[in-house]
Design an enzyme around this catalytic site. Sequence first.
Site, PDB file in Angstrom:
ATOM      1  N   CYS A   1      -9.665 -11.626  21.845  1.00 51.14           N
ATOM      2  CA  CYS A   1      -8.994 -10.710  20.913  1.00 51.14           C
ATOM      3  C   CYS A   1      -7.821 -10.029  21.612  1.00 51.14           C
ATOM      4  CB  CYS A   1      -9.978  -9.679  20.368  1.00 51.14           C
ATOM      5  SG  CYS A   1     -10.807  -8.738  21.640  1.00 51.14           S
TER       6      CYS A   1
ATOM      7  N   CYS B   1      -8.317   0.987  -0.511  1.00 51.86           N
ATOM      8  CA  CYS B   1      -7.654   0.453   0.672  1.00 51.86           C
ATOM      9  C   CYS B   1      -7.478  -1.035   0.410  1.00 51.86           C
ATOM     10  CB  CYS B   1      -8.534   0.686   1.892  1.00 51.86           C
ATOM     11  SG  CYS B   1      -8.005  -0.274   3.318  1.00 51.86           S
TER      12      CYS B   1
ATOM     13  N   CYS C   1       0.835  -1.198   0.000  1.00 46.45           N
ATOM     14  CA  CYS C   1       0.000   0.000   0.000  1.00 46.45           C
ATOM     15  C   CYS C   1       0.874   1.255   0.000  1.00 46.45           C
ATOM     16  CB  CYS C   1      -0.884  -0.022   1.243  1.00 46.45           C
ATOM     17  SG  CYS C   1      -1.834   1.460   1.420  1.00 46.45           S
TER      18      CYS C   1
ATOM     19  N   CYS D   1      -2.991  -0.254   9.043  1.00 45.29           N
ATOM     20  CA  CYS D   1      -2.205  -1.497   9.102  1.00 45.29           C
ATOM     21  C   CYS D   1      -0.893  -1.181   9.816  1.00 45.29           C
ATOM     22  CB  CYS D   1      -1.845  -1.985   7.706  1.00 45.29           C
ATOM     23  SG  CYS D   1      -3.233  -2.482   6.700  1.00 45.29           S
TER      24      CYS D   1
ATOM     25  N   ASP E   1     -16.640 -14.743  24.688  1.00 41.85           N
ATOM     26  CA  ASP E   1     -15.971 -13.970  23.624  1.00 41.85           C
ATOM     27  C   ASP E   1     -15.981 -12.503  24.068  1.00 41.85           C
ATOM     28  OD1 ASP E   1     -14.992 -12.879  21.293  1.00 41.85           O
ATOM     29  OD2 ASP E   1     -16.722 -13.386  20.054  1.00 41.85           O
TER      30      ASP E   1
ATOM     31  N   GLU F   1     -25.895 -10.776  26.344  1.00 39.54           N
ATOM     32  CA  GLU F   1     -25.160  -9.650  25.754  1.00 39.54           C
ATOM     33  C   GLU F   1     -25.730  -8.363  26.345  1.00 39.54           C
ATOM     34  OE1 GLU F   1     -22.855  -8.675  23.203  1.00 39.54           O
ATOM     35  OE2 GLU F   1     -23.655  -6.695  23.659  1.00 39.54           O
TER      36      GLU F   1
ATOM     37  N   CYS G   1      -1.054   6.191   7.056  1.00 38.98           N
ATOM     38  CA  CYS G   1      -2.405   5.801   7.451  1.00 38.98           C
ATOM     39  C   CYS G   1      -2.487   5.239   8.877  1.00 38.98           C
ATOM     40  CB  CYS G   1      -2.932   4.788   6.447  1.00 38.98           C
ATOM     41  SG  CYS G   1      -4.429   3.956   6.941  1.00 38.98           S
TER      42      CYS G   1
ATOM     43  N   TYR H   1     -21.318 -12.857  26.252  1.00 40.97           N
ATOM     44  CA  TYR H   1     -20.839 -11.823  25.317  1.00 40.97           C
ATOM     45  C   TYR H   1     -21.230 -12.218  23.885  1.00 40.97           C
ATOM     46  CZ  TYR H   1     -17.663 -11.123  29.324  1.00 40.97           C
ATOM     47  OH  TYR H   1     -17.109 -10.942  30.558  1.00 40.97           O
TER      48      TYR H   1
ATOM     49  N   GLN I   1     -19.153  -9.194  12.183  1.00 37.75           N
ATOM     50  CA  GLN I   1     -17.708  -9.412  12.058  1.00 37.75           C
ATOM     51  C   GLN I   1     -17.196  -8.840  10.736  1.00 37.75           C
ATOM     52  OE1 GLN I   1     -15.496 -10.810  14.075  1.00 37.75           O
ATOM     53  NE2 GLN I   1     -16.750 -11.714  15.669  1.00 37.75           N
TER      54      GLN I   1
HETATM   55  N1  SAH Z   1     -19.539 -13.077  20.132  1.00 36.18           N
HETATM   56  C1  SAH Z   1     -19.941 -11.940  19.372  1.00 36.18           C
HETATM   57  C2  SAH Z   1     -19.481 -10.578  19.885  1.00 36.18           C
HETATM   58  C3  SAH Z   1     -18.201 -10.523  20.640  1.00 36.18           C
HETATM   59  S1  SAH Z   1     -17.652  -8.865  20.949  1.00 36.18           S
HETATM   60  C4  SAH Z   1     -19.541 -12.110  17.945  1.00 36.18           C
HETATM   61  O1  SAH Z   1     -18.713 -12.933  17.627  1.00 36.18           O
HETATM   62  O2  SAH Z   1     -20.089 -11.433  17.088  1.00 36.18           O
HETATM   63  C5  SAH Z   1     -17.937  -8.696  22.683  1.00 36.18           C
HETATM   64  C6  SAH Z   1     -19.374  -8.382  23.033  1.00 36.18           C
HETATM   65  O3  SAH Z   1     -19.484  -8.330  24.441  1.00 36.18           O
HETATM   66  C7  SAH Z   1     -19.869  -7.043  22.542  1.00 36.18           C
HETATM   67  O4  SAH Z   1     -21.017  -7.265  21.769  1.00 36.18           O
HETATM   68  C8  SAH Z   1     -20.193  -6.255  23.826  1.00 36.18           C
HETATM   69  O5  SAH Z   1     -21.326  -5.428  23.682  1.00 36.18           O
HETATM   70  C9  SAH Z   1     -20.450  -7.359  24.800  1.00 36.18           C
HETATM   71  N2  SAH Z   1     -20.251  -7.084  26.237  1.00 36.18           N
HETATM   72  C10 SAH Z   1     -19.359  -6.257  26.814  1.00 36.18           C
HETATM   73  N3  SAH Z   1     -19.405  -6.352  28.150  1.00 36.18           N
HETATM   74  C11 SAH Z   1     -20.370  -7.271  28.446  1.00 36.18           C
HETATM   75  C12 SAH Z   1     -20.872  -7.819  29.672  1.00 36.18           C
HETATM   76  N4  SAH Z   1     -20.401  -7.443  30.857  1.00 36.18           N
HETATM   77  N5  SAH Z   1     -21.843  -8.747  29.583  1.00 36.18           N
HETATM   78  C13 SAH Z   1     -22.320  -9.157  28.387  1.00 36.18           C
HETATM   79  N6  SAH Z   1     -21.880  -8.671  27.208  1.00 36.18           N
HETATM   80  C14 SAH Z   1     -20.914  -7.744  27.232  1.00 36.18           C
END
Ligand code: SAH
Length: 491
Positions: free
Chosen positions: A446, A197, A108, A117, A419, A371, A114, A350, A321
């Site tokens: 992550c 991009c 790039c 990346c 997650d 969530e 930028c 989550y 995603q």
């Molecule tokens: N598993 C999902 C999103 C993961 S991202 C996927 O793959 O698409 C993490 C998520 O956790 C976000 O949507 C955020 O809003 C949520 N989150 C953050 N703190 C939280 C909590 N204390 N309890 C429940 N969800 C929560």
Amino acid sequence: MAKRKKQTKQTTETKQTTQKKRKQAKKQAASPGFTPVVEKNDIIDLTIDDLNHEGMGVGKYQGYTLFVKHALPGESIKAKVLKTKKRFGYAKLLERYESSTARVTPLCPIFDQCGGCQLQHLQYEEQLRQKQRQVQSQLQRMAHLDLDKVSVHPTLGMEDPWRYRNKAQVPIGEHEGGLIGGFYRQGTHDIIDMNECLIQHEQNDSLVQQVKDTAEKLGITAYNENTHQGLLRHVVTKYGFKTDELMVVLITNGDQLPHQDELINALKAKLPQLKSIVQNVNTTRTNVIFGDVTRVLWGETYIYDYIGDIKFAISARSFYQVNPQQTEVLYAKALEYADLQGNETVIDAYCGIGTISLFLAQQAKRVLGVEVVPEAISDAKRNARLNHLENTDFAVGEAEKVIPWWQAQGVHADVIVVDPPRKGCDEALLQTITDMKPQKVVYVSCNPATLARDLKVLEEGGFETKEVQPVDMFPHTSHVECVSQIVLKDD
Ligand code: SAH
């Protein structure tokens, strides 16, 4: 605060040495035992022996850690110190005496300015190895896991690690009377114009380009952050890789969109894949992209896409995603680690819009998702209906509060999937997991640092980490995602 008072007493020394000494004294006072070995603007030679989590080269100068942007492990360099802190500092790469054999020319042309990346200058295979190594080192250092017992597998990368993003968010500005749009120069709010991009899908690039061209022809103005005048703030585009459907969201500083019909007709004519044109009104003086009012100007409220066999409805505001191909790889691994036989109750903490929950629901007896964002739960319920997955239930709330409540209602989970965001799991949730004793925990993370911290707690609570699989969700960036299988130890 008291440091300025002493200044007048030191009359015999030159101004420069006085200042230097004062700086040192200040640093020593702030941190006993600290002796600064470098100062801002010092030019030093440095050997780089690691990459940090932001993709910067790491070198030690007489034991003091310096981070250097765009320097790579194995390189010896000349660098200029930019900033020093208590335990580490930053330096700028001036010259490479010896370059890494894994160094490549970034594809790039705007890589340097930028900042989207961080690793394009590193061979892709080596990026994958670095990400695996980063996970290994966190697990070893922070969780004290024995890497002879826990396999951290080689990172699963992309065959073609370009053009993978399905969503673009582009700030719009004005330059010499014309409309520009691209990205903010790193560390500033100056908009740099950009036509493509290389990690963005081509459809998103051409849609943004069409909006810029057409809006300019129609005399639609760009928003100016400083004066709070002008209309078009951001253009957000979304693309369904499997359905070939496009959505555009025009974020405007005001309700009225002049020449709305001409704009719609021009975009439709140029891009037949376009299914939805949406306006979002944001009249606040803020960096937040979206405002509260969203209206469909033309076409559908949703576009659709698939991850594996599961269909997802994507609206202007819903989270989805950004790398759909690697999401499939990540979730297939999560499903493999959950090892479902069909009679299990699974909790997806989550859960977002239910992406993992619905994957799991294909093979489990029942899936409960929780969530904190209410809109995400509405999307999750809609997506469950769309895919006829009636063995799912979704609740709005904090995982650390809702799951203990479920437990109190008599829910027993065989598998718990987490997650969490970058900060990792809430301590109370980890406690609940150790109380509930599911046979398996699948941890999608992550951030290897918080993963390591949480794995340590789970290990102490009677679980054992079996395998960790890093998956490259964001090639050429420093982000590392991984999925881990954790099992309940036999007593
Ligand atoms: N598993 C999902 C999103 C993961 S991202 C996927 O793959 O698409 C993490 C998520 O956790 C976000 O949507 C955020 O809003 C949520 N989150 C953050 N703190 C939280 C909590 N204390 N309890 C429940 N969800 C929560």
